[in-house]
Design a protein around this motif. Sequence first.
Motif, PDB file in Angstrom:
ATOM      1  N   CYS A  51      31.813  15.522 -50.797  1.00  0.00           N
ATOM      2  CA  CYS A  51      32.560  16.658 -51.688  1.00  0.00           C
ATOM      3  C   CYS A  51      31.774  16.242 -52.990  1.00  0.00           C
ATOM      4  O   CYS A  51      30.345  16.008 -52.706  1.00  0.00           O
ATOM      5  CB  CYS A  51      33.304  14.713 -51.607  1.00  0.00           C
ATOM      6  SG  CYS A  51      32.581  13.189 -51.914  1.00  0.00           S
ATOM      7  N   CYS A  61      34.949   8.271 -56.231  1.00  0.00           N
ATOM      8  CA  CYS A  61      35.835   9.179 -54.348  1.00  0.00           C
ATOM      9  C   CYS A  61      36.935   8.229 -54.253  1.00  0.00           C
ATOM     10  O   CYS A  61      36.476   7.179 -54.367  1.00  0.00           O
ATOM     11  CB  CYS A  61      34.935   9.328 -53.913  1.00  0.00           C
ATOM     12  SG  CYS A  61      33.555  10.737 -54.933  1.00  0.00           S
ATOM     13  N   CYS A  70      28.385   8.694 -51.500  1.00  0.00           N
ATOM     14  CA  CYS A  70      28.875   8.341 -52.499  1.00  0.00           C
ATOM     15  C   CYS A  70      29.124   7.037 -53.181  1.00  0.00           C
ATOM     16  O   CYS A  70      28.657   7.510 -54.731  1.00  0.00           O
ATOM     17  CB  CYS A  70      30.865   8.502 -52.300  1.00  0.00           C
ATOM     18  SG  CYS A  70      31.449  10.330 -51.223  1.00  0.00           S
TER      19      CYS A  70
HETATM   20 ZN   LIG Z   1      32.005  11.378 -53.109  1.00  0.00          ZN
END
Ligand SMILES: [Zn+2]
Length: 183
Positions: A51, A61, A70
């Motif tokens: 991501c 996220c 993340c």
């Molecule tokens: Zn992320």
Amino acid sequence: METVWLDPGELFIGVGAEVHTVLGSCVSLIVHHPRSRLGAICHGKRASRSCEHPAGGVKVCREMGDYLSCVMPFLLASFEQRGISRQELEVKLFGGAMMFTGTAPHLDLPGFTVGKRNVDTAMSFIRAHHLHLTASDVGGPWARQLIFTTSNGEIRLRRIRSSAQELDTLDAGQGIGNGRKPF
Ligand SMILES: [Zn+2]
């Protein structure tokens, strides 16, 4: 002092709390800033996913706490946004149990690789950001009961003898039976 129970996928940032968690193959990255007595802890279940994390800010996220890729940048940014430099931070790393069930680890068994990937990912992050790792206890075939005092950075850790099945249960967020008893 307030007691906080941290389940898989959760994170806590604050002062004056005693954070309890139980780790199987999951990994807790703990960040402590002695001068401000601010502490942070995550309980990541998986190493990474693809991501985008823009360099010019902090993105939260979806299900951020599940993924170390993340949540670790978020923890670090939480200190930097308060004007705290990385050099002042004390970082600790725990968890990443790996089950050796009589089969060669190179066979890519889930119980082995999840814990190892989690630890490898966290260590890469620590190195890449030149963080000061002051304590760690990772790998091995056991769960860990951990208590983190946010104000002084103190860790109390107990290894819990575990079967592969117990670790699976733990990683699913259901906790090992004795994991919530006090030390
Ligand atoms: Zn992320």
